[in-house]
Design a protein around this motif. Sequence first.
Motif, PDB file in Angstrom:
ATOM      1  N   TYR A 989       0.806  -1.209   0.000  1.00 30.27           N
ATOM      2  CA  TYR A 989       0.000   0.000   0.000  1.00 30.27           C
ATOM      3  C   TYR A 989       0.847   1.270   0.000  1.00 30.27           C
ATOM      4  O   TYR A 989       0.460   2.280  -0.598  1.00 30.27           O
ATOM      5  CB  TYR A 989      -0.938  -0.001   1.213  1.00 30.27           C
ATOM      6  N   GLN A 990       1.974   1.235   0.666  1.00 26.21           N
ATOM      7  CA  GLN A 990       2.811   2.430   0.696  1.00 26.21           C
ATOM      8  C   GLN A 990       3.280   2.794  -0.707  1.00 26.21           C
ATOM      9  O   GLN A 990       3.307   3.970  -1.088  1.00 26.21           O
ATOM     10  CB  GLN A 990       4.016   2.200   1.608  1.00 26.21           C
ATOM     11  N   THR A 991       3.635   1.794  -1.482  1.00 29.19           N
ATOM     12  CA  THR A 991       4.072   2.048  -2.854  1.00 29.19           C
ATOM     13  C   THR A 991       2.924   2.568  -3.705  1.00 29.19           C
ATOM     14  O   THR A 991       3.100   3.501  -4.510  1.00 29.19           O
ATOM     15  CB  THR A 991       4.661   0.768  -3.456  1.00 29.19           C
ATOM     16  N   LEU A 992       1.747   1.979  -3.546  1.00 26.46           N
ATOM     17  CA  LEU A 992       0.576   2.460  -4.284  1.00 26.46           C
ATOM     18  C   LEU A 992       0.287   3.923  -3.949  1.00 26.46           C
ATOM     19  O   LEU A 992      -0.023   4.742  -4.827  1.00 26.46           O
ATOM     20  CB  LEU A 992      -0.642   1.592  -3.954  1.00 26.46           C
ATOM     21  N   TRP A 993       0.362   4.254  -2.691  1.00 26.43           N
ATOM     22  CA  TRP A 993       0.111   5.626  -2.252  1.00 26.43           C
ATOM     23  C   TRP A 993       1.142   6.588  -2.842  1.00 26.43           C
ATOM     24  O   TRP A 993       0.796   7.680  -3.326  1.00 26.43           O
ATOM     25  CB  TRP A 993       0.129   5.671  -0.733  1.00 26.43           C
TER      26      TRP A 993
END
Length: 1326
Positions: A989-993
């Motif tokens: 999720y951090q990468t998606l964000w």
Amino acid sequence: MFSPATRKSNFSARKDRSLHAPPDSPLTPLAENRRPLHENSVPNRPSTGTPAPWASRLSVLARISPVKKSEKVEDLDPVQPVFVGEFPQLVRDEQAILLQKRVPGDFCLAGGMEKETSLAWIIFGDKLFVWSYLSPAASRNCVVLNLPSSILEDGESGRNSCPGNSWMLDIVNWDSEYRNTDKVVQQCKSAGIVLCNQRTRALVYWPDIYSEGRSSPVTSVASIEELEMSYLLADGKTTPNRQQHHSRPVSSSTGSCLLNSLIGSAIPDDRHTCVALACGCNGELWLFYCTPTGIHRKKIYQDILSSSYQGNDSGQLLGSKGYPRSLIWRFSHCNLKETNRQFFLLTDHEIQCFSITLSPDITVVKVWSHEIIGADGDSGIQKNLAGQKRIWPLDLQVDNQGKVITILIATFCKDRLSSSSYIEYSLLTMQYRSGVNISPESIVPVHERVLEKKAPIQVIIPKARVEEEDFLFSMRLRVGGKPSGSVIVLSGDGTATVSHYWRSSTRLYQFDLPYDAGKVLDASVFPSSDDEDGAWAVLTEKAGVWAIPEKAVLLGGVEPPERSLSRKGSSNEISAQEERRNLLVAGNIAPRRAGSEAWDAGDRQRAVFTGIARRTAQDEESEALLNHLFHDFLLSGQVDVSLDKLRSAGAFERDGETNVFARVSKSIVDTLAKHWTTTRGAEIVALAVVSTQLMDKQQKHQKFLQFLALSKCHEELCSRQRQSLQTIMEHGEKLAAMIQLRELQNLISQNRSTGVGSPYSSAESEISGSLWDLIQLVGERARRNTVLLMDRDNAEVFYSKVSDLEELFYCLDKQLAYLIGTEMPLVVQIQRTCELSTACVTLVRTAIHYRNEYHLWYPPPECVTPWYGQPAVRSGLWSVASFMLQLLTEISHIHKSRKSDFHSNLEVLAEVLLEAYSGAITAKLERGEEHKGLLDEFWNRRDALLDSIYQLVKSSFKDTSEGTEEQSDGILRELSSNLLSIAKRHEGYQTLWNICCDLNDSELLRNLMHESMGPNGGFSYFVFKQLYDTKQFSKLMRLGEEFPAELATFLKHHRDLLWLHEVFLHQFSSASDTLHVLALSQDDNSIAAAAEGNESSGIKMEPTLAERKRLLHLSKIAAVAGRNADCDKTLKRIEADLKILKLQEEILQLLPEDEEKQRIGNRLLPPVYLIELCLKNQNRELSLRAFDVFAWTSSSFLKCNRGLLEECWRNVANQDNWGKIYETSISEGWSDEVRFQILRETMLFQASNRCYGPEAETFEGGFEDVLPLRQENLEFLTLKDSGSSVEAILMQHKDYPDAGKLMLTAIMMEMPQVGTGTEADPSLME
């Protein structure tokens, strides 16, 4: 050694017969005494007519089973030694030349094996040959060294005077500093050799036998004075006589001045300089300082045996001829940085430990000594026992940890009943005592007892025949091989015997080859990839190197000869045969896989340990039947009634790898090619035969699957033996993966041969690169773990052992530093890393593709961990990935194309690694096993990989971003598309964000939130958390309108925003409750965020009491708006809490300015703590504030803290000086009006009026319910009732006897029964 003891007459007859025995017969103890029967006969040729060694093949090699070169290695006789490899061709050629000359005197033979460097050496004539006995025959690099003629020729007669077995050799490894602790390491590339002649004491030193411009050796010959002095000391004389001993005293056949042992060590920080130590049988200890320019000789001990003696039956002292015997380093592993080392020396009655300082000055100090033969049997062997004549310590060895010392002992005994003599061989095992810690660097002598017996003395042969002393001194001991705890004893007649203590008895296994194999020259241990050593390795005189598998020792060992001399033969023969039959069942063993790191081949099979499933005769029959039925299917395509036959044979009774179907599948994919030979060398991998062989295996495995399907065995396995069917299908996966790996290697080789991005020449293209090195490592590991494969090429073994494909990843994890050295140029590191990454991805992706293609053949996947999800595979993948992450910091300046290739390789490797973790985690969840540790590991590695890849994406974007902003966004979107897919699939999720924020694409963010919905909110929860952490509350709430369910889940853990959502939904009562709880919460950050209501990203401050009151007012408003049934009660509670907050403000203002007040700050204090603050500070106002706090708490709080309330009354009573008030009232004669006026100013009156007066206010209940004002029955008041009322509490006051009436008047005069006038109750005034 195996011969039982005989009577004296027979012993003397044996000595006579030895003159006519065959030259290579074990009955002949000394090589120099052997002579051919006829002068024109072939030297060293047995009388049996066996072909000469220069014939095409020795007869001993004919003993190698043809099965060894066929497909199944498990069909070999399990109790026979295994042929590892012949001598290098140079050695065989020299051997043949010397034997054809038929000049026995020129044929000087000696040889040995060096465990630490895995080098073997042998001397033929005037040549020394050195090679690695671990390398396959085709790749052996044999070094040939010529012995200087100055040490071979007698100075006077000019003839050769050096018997071959008189040479001692020590190898000094210059690579020790860089040695890896793992057993499977590269071969020795730099080594020096010290060669010493035992008789002439001549030394030869080669500084580096592997250097390109190898210089001439350095020699040193003993002086005449040295030889004469040694001879005289050995003869027991004190004055040398030059005239008498001028003619070479060392030529004495007694060998009384021989050097017995030689060890060497490198000098720190001094390349190609070493020190060698040698001990002589006359009590001398010599030090030789060897440099490329010369050898310096120094005698450091003159008579090391000055206190040595042994007694016979008559009490006469015997000489110590032949001692000291052995020198050995305490720790065999040496680092070139070490300046101090310890070594042990074995004398005729003790072990001595010395410490040698290697730099800057060489000094030798004796650290300790331990008597092993003396009057104390607990410290070793007790002497002078009945029947005991003499004891010889023969050799000494130390384990790898330098803690356990093993000594070979020979004891000459005499049977008093039969008057016959015999020799008993035994092993004495000593260890360092617990609590005794002697550092290897210690140079201070130790006077305490250092060693203790580790175990009782182990008798190897209780009654052996009597041998000459020279024969006893020719015995050598080796330790460390398998089975664990076993030793091997080498004797002068060329035999080797393995002794193993098993099942409470000693078992002996004799290495037995025909006479034309020659003597056993030495023995060592094959390095293993485990923490312990491998199987025993034996160097023979004419038949090369052999191995003794662990199973051979366990199954082929026999008990020593019986103790009785009255019987002929052995009384144990029948029991041994029975034992052999019992153990044959254990011979066919399929090890149970303990994990992806397990290795189940060859001599690693351990029949005697737990965790091993024994194969029965039924298993053998069912496997034979399955092979027969499958063979018929291959010929005819018919299955007939195979299922019923196999059911009747019990083929479906076992599950897992011991199942016969899994075993047959394994034998298919692991078949060794008949036409592969070691003589063709490494270029075999360039031939199409490799791919053809793998394709043949795949075709046969497919036929096997068809057989299972047509015979309905597949259905049976799927329902009854899921694990077996899973194993069979995984064999297909690994075979397909191996085929693709071979194709990848072909592609890499073609690219290198055409010069595409390769620093290698076309000649080196096939056998260079990290993939090739990895194949060599895996093959080498398999060869060392399976002695049956030692004569095969590494690449051949790798491509044959398909079922053990996990070993490739194991070697990646353990040996990556060897495959990719940090000293390599950055471009080479990147190329080799990408090559390994591509290989790993190819293997796993091919396996996944095979699984998807044949998914209908697989059993239900629940609870099954795929092979590429095993710990060894994951560790190997992560090793490569983590190394690539390290390179990220250095690739900023490389070319764009290389950076792009590196990026794509890292991306696909991360995807494969995360897929492996997902499979392992899913299986653990389905099995209900603990998985938190694995999850944490997965999360950490996932985040590290995805974050690093995205940083690489942004770096590439900066290099290529040109044009308009819209074009730049398109480039970044394209570069991050694959990463976006990986992160979405594995919840990164951090990468998606980060991607959505950098693209500023709210539509993409919303799409991802819709796609990544989960039970805990999924990506939506993560987005809300990011907006919350950055205090973007308005965006959060607006975005939450599109995701109400996810927002509700998020707000359950964030009450500071929940009330806003509840107000938005018109849930005012819930919002009131939320605000009420929030106002009194200890989560300071949440309160501050809710109270501020802004989107500032500054530092979160601690909420003030005013902010909490603001929230309470909001809660009050929301409660009024809700107007539910409990509205009034809620409002009353809010008001009470507001008053308590106000009281805290007032109390803090009354407190003095000190550290405690600063520590409190704006922190919300519980009511109890507020009351305690009031009691702690002796302040009149604070004493009343305590009652105010009590008033606005609940009735339950009053009841639970009654003792604290009593303490408050005691405190308020002490605020006035009642004794003085009483005295003043008497002396001044106060009227009632004055008295009432004075009492109204006391704290007791004010407290009573606050708690019990007509205008007293409380939140719930009253003080009267918990602590009445008056005591009802004063006449029956006891100590137990001292706190039953306010009156009872005051009665304990020190001034109560005098001022009691005044105190009671103060608390009662405004009560309803007293009235509001100025008159008090008359009873109180009396």
